[in-house]
Design a protein around this motif. Structure first.
Motif, PDB file in Angstrom:
ATOM      1  N   LYS A 208       0.813  -1.211   0.000  1.00 33.20           N
ATOM      2  CA  LYS A 208       0.000   0.000   0.000  1.00 33.20           C
ATOM      3  C   LYS A 208       0.850   1.268   0.000  1.00 33.20           C
ATOM      4  O   LYS A 208       0.422   2.306  -0.521  1.00 33.20           O
ATOM      5  CB  LYS A 208      -0.957  -0.009   1.186  1.00 33.20           C
ATOM      6  CG  LYS A 208      -2.021  -1.106   1.089  1.00 33.20           C
ATOM      7  CD  LYS A 208      -2.998  -1.052   2.247  1.00 33.20           C
ATOM      8  CE  LYS A 208      -4.042  -2.154   2.118  1.00 33.20           C
ATOM      9  NZ  LYS A 208      -5.005  -2.132   3.246  1.00 33.20           N
ATOM     10  N   GLN A 209       2.046   1.207   0.567  1.00 30.65           N
ATOM     11  CA  GLN A 209       2.891   2.394   0.586  1.00 30.65           C
ATOM     12  C   GLN A 209       3.263   2.840  -0.828  1.00 30.65           C
ATOM     13  O   GLN A 209       3.476   4.029  -1.082  1.00 30.65           O
ATOM     14  CB  GLN A 209       4.158   2.136   1.403  1.00 30.65           C
ATOM     15  CG  GLN A 209       5.017   3.389   1.588  1.00 30.65           C
ATOM     16  CD  GLN A 209       6.345   3.113   2.271  1.00 30.65           C
ATOM     17  OE1 GLN A 209       6.973   2.073   2.027  1.00 30.65           O
ATOM     18  NE2 GLN A 209       6.780   4.024   3.136  1.00 30.65           N
ATOM     19  N   LEU A 210       3.313   1.879  -1.755  1.00 27.58           N
ATOM     20  CA  LEU A 210       3.716   2.203  -3.123  1.00 27.58           C
ATOM     21  C   LEU A 210       2.535   2.528  -4.041  1.00 27.58           C
ATOM     22  O   LEU A 210       2.746   2.866  -5.213  1.00 27.58           O
ATOM     23  CB  LEU A 210       4.506   1.038  -3.730  1.00 27.58           C
ATOM     24  CG  LEU A 210       5.877   0.740  -3.107  1.00 27.58           C
ATOM     25  CD1 LEU A 210       6.585  -0.348  -3.907  1.00 27.58           C
ATOM     26  CD2 LEU A 210       6.743   1.988  -3.024  1.00 27.58           C
ATOM     27  N   LEU A 211       1.307   2.439  -3.557  1.00 30.58           N
ATOM     28  CA  LEU A 211       0.154   2.664  -4.434  1.00 30.58           C
ATOM     29  C   LEU A 211       0.109   4.072  -5.040  1.00 30.58           C
ATOM     30  O   LEU A 211      -0.188   4.203  -6.238  1.00 30.58           O
ATOM     31  CB  LEU A 211      -1.151   2.363  -3.696  1.00 30.58           C
ATOM     32  CG  LEU A 211      -1.509   0.877  -3.555  1.00 30.58           C
ATOM     33  CD1 LEU A 211      -2.846   0.715  -2.842  1.00 30.58           C
ATOM     34  CD2 LEU A 211      -1.549   0.183  -4.911  1.00 30.58           C
ATOM     35  N   PRO A 212       0.374   5.147  -4.282  1.00 31.11           N
ATOM     36  CA  PRO A 212       0.373   6.468  -4.939  1.00 31.11           C
ATOM     37  C   PRO A 212       1.379   6.541  -6.088  1.00 31.11           C
ATOM     38  O   PRO A 212       1.080   7.101  -7.150  1.00 31.11           O
ATOM     39  CB  PRO A 212       0.757   7.424  -3.799  1.00 31.11           C
ATOM     40  CG  PRO A 212       0.317   6.724  -2.555  1.00 31.11           C
ATOM     41  CD  PRO A 212       0.573   5.267  -2.824  1.00 31.11           C
ATOM     42  N   ALA A 213       2.562   5.952  -5.890  1.00 36.45           N
ATOM     43  CA  ALA A 213       3.564   5.921  -6.964  1.00 36.45           C
ATOM     44  C   ALA A 213       3.081   5.065  -8.126  1.00 36.45           C
ATOM     45  O   ALA A 213       3.270   5.415  -9.308  1.00 36.45           O
ATOM     46  CB  ALA A 213       4.891   5.379  -6.416  1.00 36.45           C
ATOM     47  N   TYR A 214       2.435   3.946  -7.807  1.00 39.35           N
ATOM     48  CA  TYR A 214       1.927   3.047  -8.848  1.00 39.35           C
ATOM     49  C   TYR A 214       0.900   3.755  -9.726  1.00 39.35           C
ATOM     50  O   TYR A 214       0.970   3.687 -10.969  1.00 39.35           O
ATOM     51  CB  TYR A 214       1.309   1.815  -8.192  1.00 39.35           C
ATOM     52  CG  TYR A 214       0.503   0.953  -9.125  1.00 39.35           C
ATOM     53  CD1 TYR A 214       1.117   0.114 -10.054  1.00 39.35           C
ATOM     54  CD2 TYR A 214      -0.886   0.984  -9.087  1.00 39.35           C
ATOM     55  CE1 TYR A 214       0.376  -0.682 -10.914  1.00 39.35           C
ATOM     56  CE2 TYR A 214      -1.639   0.198  -9.948  1.00 39.35           C
ATOM     57  CZ  TYR A 214      -1.009  -0.631 -10.864  1.00 39.35           C
ATOM     58  OH  TYR A 214      -1.755  -1.408 -11.712  1.00 39.35           O
ATOM     59  N   PHE A 215      -0.069   4.430  -9.112  1.00 41.05           N
ATOM     60  CA  PHE A 215      -1.115   5.097  -9.891  1.00 41.05           C
ATOM     61  C   PHE A 215      -0.523   6.183 -10.791  1.00 41.05           C
ATOM     62  O   PHE A 215      -0.927   6.336 -11.947  1.00 41.05           O
ATOM     63  CB  PHE A 215      -2.179   5.687  -8.963  1.00 41.05           C
ATOM     64  CG  PHE A 215      -3.050   4.658  -8.288  1.00 41.05           C
ATOM     65  CD1 PHE A 215      -3.579   3.596  -8.994  1.00 41.05           C
ATOM     66  CD2 PHE A 215      -3.337   4.759  -6.939  1.00 41.05           C
ATOM     67  CE1 PHE A 215      -4.382   2.643  -8.380  1.00 41.05           C
ATOM     68  CE2 PHE A 215      -4.143   3.813  -6.305  1.00 41.05           C
ATOM     69  CZ  PHE A 215      -4.656   2.750  -7.026  1.00 41.05           C
ATOM     70  N   GLU A 216       0.438   6.939 -10.292  1.00 37.86           N
ATOM     71  CA  GLU A 216       1.076   7.972 -11.108  1.00 37.86           C
ATOM     72  C   GLU A 216       1.880   7.340 -12.242  1.00 37.86           C
ATOM     73  O   GLU A 216       1.885   7.847 -13.374  1.00 37.86           O
ATOM     74  CB  GLU A 216       1.974   8.858 -10.246  1.00 37.86           C
ATOM     75  CG  GLU A 216       2.815   9.865 -11.031  1.00 37.86           C
ATOM     76  CD  GLU A 216       1.989  10.855 -11.847  1.00 37.86           C
ATOM     77  OE1 GLU A 216       2.536  11.401 -12.823  1.00 37.86           O
ATOM     78  OE2 GLU A 216       0.795  11.074 -11.512  1.00 37.86           O
ATOM     79  N   TRP A 217       2.526   6.206 -11.975  1.00 43.34           N
ATOM     80  CA  TRP A 217       3.291   5.508 -13.015  1.00 43.34           C
ATOM     81  C   TRP A 217       2.367   4.992 -14.112  1.00 43.34           C
ATOM     82  O   TRP A 217       2.671   5.093 -15.302  1.00 43.34           O
ATOM     83  CB  TRP A 217       4.102   4.382 -12.379  1.00 43.34           C
ATOM     84  CG  TRP A 217       4.914   3.569 -13.350  1.00 43.34           C
ATOM     85  CD1 TRP A 217       4.865   2.217 -13.549  1.00 43.34           C
ATOM     86  CD2 TRP A 217       5.919   4.043 -14.256  1.00 43.34           C
ATOM     87  NE1 TRP A 217       5.754   1.829 -14.509  1.00 43.34           N
ATOM     88  CE2 TRP A 217       6.427   2.933 -14.969  1.00 43.34           C
ATOM     89  CE3 TRP A 217       6.433   5.307 -14.538  1.00 43.34           C
ATOM     90  CZ2 TRP A 217       7.412   3.036 -15.930  1.00 43.34           C
ATOM     91  CZ3 TRP A 217       7.424   5.413 -15.515  1.00 43.34           C
ATOM     92  CH2 TRP A 217       7.907   4.285 -16.191  1.00 43.34           C
ATOM     93  N   VAL A 218       1.219   4.451 -13.722  1.00 43.86           N
ATOM     94  CA  VAL A 218       0.235   3.994 -14.709  1.00 43.86           C
ATOM     95  C   VAL A 218      -0.219   5.156 -15.579  1.00 43.86           C
ATOM     96  O   VAL A 218      -0.310   5.031 -16.810  1.00 43.86           O
ATOM     97  CB  VAL A 218      -0.975   3.338 -14.005  1.00 43.86           C
ATOM     98  CG1 VAL A 218      -2.134   3.135 -14.984  1.00 43.86           C
ATOM     99  CG2 VAL A 218      -0.583   1.999 -13.393  1.00 43.86           C
TER     100      VAL A 218
END
Length: 595
Positions: A208-218
């Motif tokens: 979950k800590q990486l989800l904000p980064a994941y969404f921006e990467w997508v």
């Protein structure tokens, strides 16, 4: 409709109502999951082969965004050549040490490093924040991308925020562009893989800590695809009504129809996956609101209807389907489960029969996964319902939900393998498992059980299940399909209605077929008759949100209505079909109500 007077009259009626089947696919499995190819020529060969059996849609599966440590990246051979000059010392240092030095000096707090390794030739569009992001060119091309470590309205304003530093590399061959070039020239639809979500290695839980980064990467990847492939074109020669027209240039982006989210959930227990459904909804918003409303997002939930496994019923799975629909994904390709032994093909009258008698391969799979499996165990002992029953209810539910979610499409996810290693295909690069391939007869049965109420069928997977030969299979499954493509398959059988008790068969290649009808009279005696169609609709699937090649046949009655038993079952089999279709009926209740 009463019995035709003669076979000649039946044929006359058939001809008068028959519609053309020109343009119909060779076989209903028109989509499949593929492994990547390295260049255009390899994709050309693959897609030509796929189209030969009727294929028109390619799915890919993308890797995950992965949490990394600086030390881990430094030891990764993929990033061996990622080095930059330290301006203070004029010495070369690795990219990760340099990133830590630069970004820390700019006041950023790096909470994690990450990588995304998929060999894509990203454009500079991916460098959204040039103050922090950069392209590094050495032996390979590397990108350093700084992503938010927490939710932020401005993806480039990291003042006071935690950040995730992601690295990706490119070695010189972009299989995705090659696929779009090949697909655009052949009018094939492509669904790229959506980057898989980051997970913790220890428990495979969502990181979950990486989800904000994941969404921006997508968002950046999808935006890069739109920008890059909208500006690359290919010359095609379209055909109108079979006649070639003037060559035109079209953007490669036209072939990209959407994205396949391969992070799946079990549909029977989807109530446990609230976080995953939130991620689905977020990805839909990113794709449609942030990139292009025309993009479709697809998911492929699994099922488990074993009593010894999750013990979830048909209704549990239908409820789960509704939860997934609420996330607003467009395509839900439900795995039918038979390949892994999580579901079974059988008709209502066969529930009490031993699995070994009707499906010996499934019996082997169950013995492999269930040590408590007993000899001569029946379908109802080990399954809460059949594939046929599940997809019958899913089809009805999808039709109802489509009133609110107009873009919703229910697909059948066909498992074209057996989870055994008696006669396996050799695993290909990127595959971790060894599995047995199957024959076309097994595919026909899967279609008969699950394809009546779906829009399309996607196979899992083309590689190697449709392309390998084994000791027991000297030609590939794809070749079997082409050689046996004209065989009839009944997807659904029933009476037309309680008032019109003519038998109806819906399927492919059924318009020109005869049928064996096994029925019971009101004296308890069963009859076997050979009949033909009296009324057909060759465009039945086209005019319903179903597989376009579905045909509808109402057969010439071998009985008068009063001769039928009020309650019982009817067995229907196309003369050249592999499988029978069985339906139960009960008119006693309606007759009692009439009284």
């Amino acid at each position: 409709m009463k019995s035709c007077i003669s076979f000649t009259i039946c044929l006359g009626l058939l001809r008068s109502t028959q519609t053309s089947s020109v343009g119909k696919p060779v076989y209903p499995i028109t989509a499949s999951l593929f492994l990547d190819r390295t260049d255009v020529s390899e994709w050309n060969e693959t897609l030509d082969r796929f189209q030969k059996q009727g294929g028109d849609t390619v799915w890919l599966q993308a890797p995950p965004l992965v949490r990394r440590s600086k030390e881990d990246l430094q030891e990764d051979p993929v990033y061996k050549w990622c080095r930059e000059k330290d301006h203070a010392t004029s010495e070369e240092v690795d990219c990760f040490t340099r990133a830590q030095q630069e970004l820390t000096s700019q006041g950023l707090n790096i909470v994690a490093f990450a990588s995304y390794q998929y060999e894509e030739d990203f454009s500079k569009v991916i460098v959204k924040c040039p103050k922090y992001d950069k392209m590094i060119t050495t032996v390979y091309t590397y990108f350093r991308i700084v992503l938010p470590g927490q939710h932020s309205s401005d993806p480039c304003d990291f003042n006071g925020l935690d950040v995730v530093v992601l690295f990706t590399s490119f070695g010189g061959s972009d299989a995705h562009q090659s696929l779009l070039e090949s697909a655009a020239a052949r009018n094939v639809s492509v669904y790229f893989g959506m980057p898989q979500i980051p997970r913790s290695w220890e428990y495979s839980d969502i990181d979950k800590q990486l989800l904000p980064a994941y969404f921006e990467w997508v968002m950046r990847i999808l935006g890069d695809h739109k920008s890059r492939y909208s500006n690359k074109t290919i010359t095609v020669s379209p055909t109108i009504a079979g006649v070639p027209s003037k060559p035109i240039r079209i953007p490669l982006y036209k072939a990209l129809k959407g994205y396949y989210i391969s992070d799946d959930v079990n549909m029977g227990t989807v109530d446990r996956y609230g976080d995953m459904l939130m991620i689905y909804a977020s990805l839909v918003a990113i794709a449609k609101l942030g990139v292009s409303n025309s993009l479709k997002l697809a998911v492929s939930p699994s099922i488990d209807m074993t009593t010894f496994g999750l013990n979830r019923t048909v209704n549990d799975h239908v409820t789960g389907f509704g939860y997934i629909v609420e996330s607003s994904v467009d395509i839900i390709a439900v795995h039918e489960g038979r390949g892994y032994g999580h579901a079974a093909y059988y008709w209502p009258t066969q529930a009490t029969q031993p699995v070994q008698t009707l499906d010996p391969q499934l019996d082997k799979i169950i013995k492999k996964i269930n040590p408590n499996w007993k000899t001569n165990g029946t379908f109802q002992d080990w399954f809460t319902g059949s594939v046929h029953e599940l997809f019958q209810k899913l089809g009805s539910e999808a039709a109802e939900l489509r009133k609110q979610y107009s873009s919703l499409e229910l697909w059948l996810g066909l498992e074209a393998f057996d989870d055994l290693n008696d006669d396996p295909c050799l695993p290909l690069k990127g595959m971790a498992t060894v599995r047995d391939t199957v024959n076309k007869q097994r595919l026909d049965f899967a279609l008969a059980q699950g394809a009546a109420g779906v829009r399309k069928v996607v196979a899992f997977s083309w590689d190697p299940d449709f392309t390998c030969t084994t000791h027991n299979h000297n030609i590939t499954l794809s070749e079997q399909i082409v050689q046996d493509a004209k065989r009839s398959i009944i997807f659904e059988c029933r009476f037309h209605s309680s008032q019109n008790r003519s038998v109806v068969a819906i399927g492919i290649n059924v318009m020109g077929s005869g049928f064996h009808i096994d029925w019971e009279d009101n004296k308890g005696q069963r009859h076997q008759d050979q009949v033909y169609g009296c009324y057909v609709e060759g465009d039945y699937g086209h005019y319903h949100p179903l597989i376009p090649s579905l045909e509808y046949v109402q057969v010439c009655d071998p009985y008068e209505d009063f001769q039928l038993a009020d309650k019982g079952h009817v067995i229907v089999k196309a003369l050249d079909g592999y499988q029978e279709c069985i339906f139960e009926y009960d008119f006693t209740e309606s007759e009692n109500n009439d009284e």
